[in-house]
Design a protein around this motif. Structure first.
Motif, PDB file in Angstrom:
ATOM      1  N   ARG A  72       0.841  -1.187   0.000  1.00  8.74           N
ATOM      2  CA  ARG A  72       0.000   0.000   0.000  1.00  8.74           C
ATOM      3  C   ARG A  72       0.878   1.239   0.000  1.00  8.74           C
ATOM      4  N   THR A  73       0.465   2.242  -0.774  1.00 11.86           N
ATOM      5  CA  THR A  73       1.232   3.472  -0.908  1.00 11.86           C
ATOM      6  C   THR A  73       0.356   4.665  -0.550  1.00 11.86           C
ATOM      7  N   VAL A  74       1.023   5.808  -0.311  1.00 13.90           N
ATOM      8  CA  VAL A  74       0.292   7.063  -0.112  1.00 13.90           C
ATOM      9  C   VAL A  74       0.871   8.100  -1.071  1.00 13.90           C
ATOM     10  N   ARG A  75       0.004   8.952  -1.576  1.00 12.96           N
ATOM     11  CA  ARG A  75       0.398   9.939  -2.592  1.00 12.96           C
ATOM     12  C   ARG A  75       0.681  11.298  -1.958  1.00 12.96           C
ATOM     13  N   THR A  76       1.517  12.068  -2.641  1.00 20.65           N
ATOM     14  CA  THR A  76       1.791  13.447  -2.226  1.00 20.65           C
ATOM     15  C   THR A  76       2.259  14.249  -3.425  1.00 20.65           C
ATOM     16  N   ASP A  77       2.244  15.559  -3.287  1.00 20.02           N
ATOM     17  CA  ASP A  77       2.725  16.458  -4.335  1.00 20.02           C
ATOM     18  C   ASP A  77       4.138  16.907  -3.993  1.00 20.02           C
ATOM     19  N   ILE A  78       5.056  16.722  -4.925  1.00 21.36           N
ATOM     20  CA  ILE A  78       6.427  17.199  -4.776  1.00 21.36           C
ATOM     21  C   ILE A  78       6.731  18.131  -5.946  1.00 21.36           C
ATOM     22  N   ASP A  79       6.762  19.420  -5.665  1.00 19.61           N
ATOM     23  CA  ASP A  79       7.075  20.446  -6.670  1.00 19.61           C
ATOM     24  C   ASP A  79       6.175  20.330  -7.904  1.00 19.61           C
ATOM     25  N   GLY A  80       4.890  20.131  -7.662  1.00 15.88           N
ATOM     26  CA  GLY A  80       3.926  20.085  -8.752  1.00 15.88           C
ATOM     27  C   GLY A  80       3.812  18.745  -9.449  1.00 15.88           C
ATOM     28  N   GLU A  81       4.522  17.724  -8.956  1.00 21.62           N
ATOM     29  CA  GLU A  81       4.460  16.381  -9.532  1.00 21.62           C
ATOM     30  C   GLU A  81       3.854  15.422  -8.512  1.00 21.62           C
ATOM     31  N   GLU A  82       3.221  14.376  -9.008  1.00 20.77           N
ATOM     32  CA  GLU A  82       2.637  13.377  -8.112  1.00 20.77           C
ATOM     33  C   GLU A  82       3.688  12.318  -7.770  1.00 20.77           C
TER      34      GLU A  82
END
Length: 473
Positions: free
Chosen positions: A178-188
């Motif tokens: 299982r993973t979790v998503r986040t935004d890094i400098d406008g990228e997923e």
């Protein structure tokens, strides 16, 4: 036939994996299809769930059944266990929702919850991790940890482009990932915990897009934003984008993530410096085996600007001790933390062109691969074969096998000098425990020497700093 076993597993999932009562029959049906059975009558669970840290004990009878019915081959047992757990755990969207709701309030609690969930769902298998031979080098100036790894490297089961791709989630042997998503400098980007756990709560933060690691100011900014994401209790680091730079996969952009401290972080500061062009930056060297430069400030833009200039200058640097005339042999590892509002970067200078005496045969056996980020942080990961080799060395030291240099098996020959040195120091043979501890001490010292051999010379560092207008205070 499997009424008790399935009932126990369903109860475990309710207690530990947030399986809702309304989803229990659905989960049971999925389990039945996986096991190819048509009858199941729920019964009262009879397992002792108190303190149960993993589902392995409950999975064992289902694996035995699948093997006995020729549903799987022995080699597929681990993947089968993961597939069983996938029928019981939260969907990726549910994991993300729960993580985000906690992360927005308390970052560390969010990561702790996710780690606990990954342990309870069996993805981070503590029983398998317990098979690694691991110890702390207590006699050294810095307590590095030595790990002889018994866990196989991740594979892709042929579908995704690489073992880091998001498509691994739920596929093949990673059914319970299982993973979790986040935004890094406008990228997923997405985060998941590593099965290897070389350091505390070891995870990987990866770009959803499969694109290569590039380095430069853009990567440094992303690294800082990754440190923001993991919070003050964690760090994010990157391997070098260069051949023989210790990186296992630079084809897909990613950072290594960990929590709590590391042996390198615990080392004292060595010397303070000041930049004429960036006087507001805190610049120090660290009293560590590698050459570590620590730079910190709250202004991300200016800090990244300085770091980019430092790293580019280092990559092109050459002198009489570093033959880097083509500008392709110098590189670095970079680690970032967000502490008390400041971005704290550790830049570890590395070079494949250092002129140093070659280390002995036993050193090459202990660590043949280039040092990666894990190693330079103080977690020295050694190959599986070393366990058998060192076990053979111990047999000579405790007298189980008479020592004869001319009769050593091929895999033990590189350790002849080590055996003779230890036997001389211990005055002949000794007890089994003492022999094991003496071997550990030798490996510790070898790891320390290997780490130290990657440091650049003081004159080189002074010359590099002088070219950038950086002076000691």
């Amino acid at each position: 036939m499997l009424d008790v076993e399935i009932s126990n597993l369903l109860e475990y999932a309710k207690l530990n994996l947030m399986l809702d009562d309304l989803d229990t029959e659905y989960a049971a049906g999925r389990l039945m299809r996986l096991l190819k059975i048509t009858d199941f009558a729920p019964v009262e669970p009879d397992a002792d769930f108190d303190g149960m840290a993993s589902p392995n004990k409950l999975l064992a009878p289902l694996v035995d059944y699948a093997l006995g019915q020729n549903l799987i081959a022995e080699a597929d047992a681990a993947a089968f266990k993961n597939a069983v757990m996938d029928t019981l755990i939260l969907r990726p969207s549910e994991v993300n929702d729960l993580f985000e709701s906690t992360h927005s309030v308390n970052k560390q609690k969010a990561f702790d919850w996710l780690y606990d969930y990954c342990v309870k769902d069996g993805y981070v298998d503590l029983d398998e991790l317990g098979k690694n031979d691991r110890w702390e080098a207590k006699e050294l100036k810095s307590r590095i940890e030595v790990i002889i790894n018994f866990m196989p490297q991740a594979t892709t089961d042929k579908y995704p482009e690489c073992a880091l791709c998001i498509e691994n989630e739920g596929f093949g042997s990673r059914a319970n990932m299982r993973t979790v998503r986040t935004d890094i400098d406008g990228e997923e980007w997405f985060f998941t915990y590593s099965r290897h756990q070389y350091f505390d709560k070891h995870g990987v933060l990866t770009n959803v897009e499969h694109k290569p690691m590039s380095g430069g100011a853009e990567t440094l900014k992303k690294l800082a934003l990754a440190a923001d994401f993991v919070g003050a209790d964690g760090f994010a680091g990157t391997n070098a984008v260069i051949a023989d730079g210790g990186a296992k996969n630079t084809a897909h952009e990613h950072f290594q993530v960990g929590f709590r401290s590391t042996p390198m972080f615990r080392s004292a500061l060595k010397r303070r410096y000041k930049s004429a062009e960036y006087p507001y930056l805190e610049i120090n060297t660290v009293d560590w085996y590698n050459t570590v430069i620590r730079i910190s400030h709250s202004n991300l833009e200016k800090t990244v600007e300085f770091l980019d200039k430092l790293i580019r200058t280092w990559k092109g640097y050459s002198d009489e001790r570093i033959e880097n005339t083509d500008g392709k042999k110098n590189f670095c590892n970079v680690v970032c933390r967000k502490l008390s509002g400041k971005y704290v970067f550790d830049v570890i200078l590395r070079s494949n062109a250092l002129k140093r005496p070659r280390l002995g045969a036993e050193y090459e056996e202990i660590k043949a691969d280039a040092l990666g980020l894990t190693d330079v942080l103080g977690y020295f990961v050694l190959p599986t074969k070393l366990s058998e080799q060192l076990g053979q060395v111990q047999l000579y030291l405790d007298g189980t096998v008479p020592y004869d240099a001319k009769q050593l098996p091929p895999q033990t020959k590189p350790f002849a000098k080590m055996i003779e040195r230890i036997m001389k120091e211990q005055g002949g043979t000794t007890t089994k425990l003492e022999a094991k501890l003496n071997v550990h001490d030798e490996v510790d010292a070898a790891c320390e020497k290997i780490l130290g051999s990657t440091a650049v010379f003081d004159d080189t560092l002074a010359s590099l700093f002088d070219s950038l207008g950086i002076k000691a205070q």
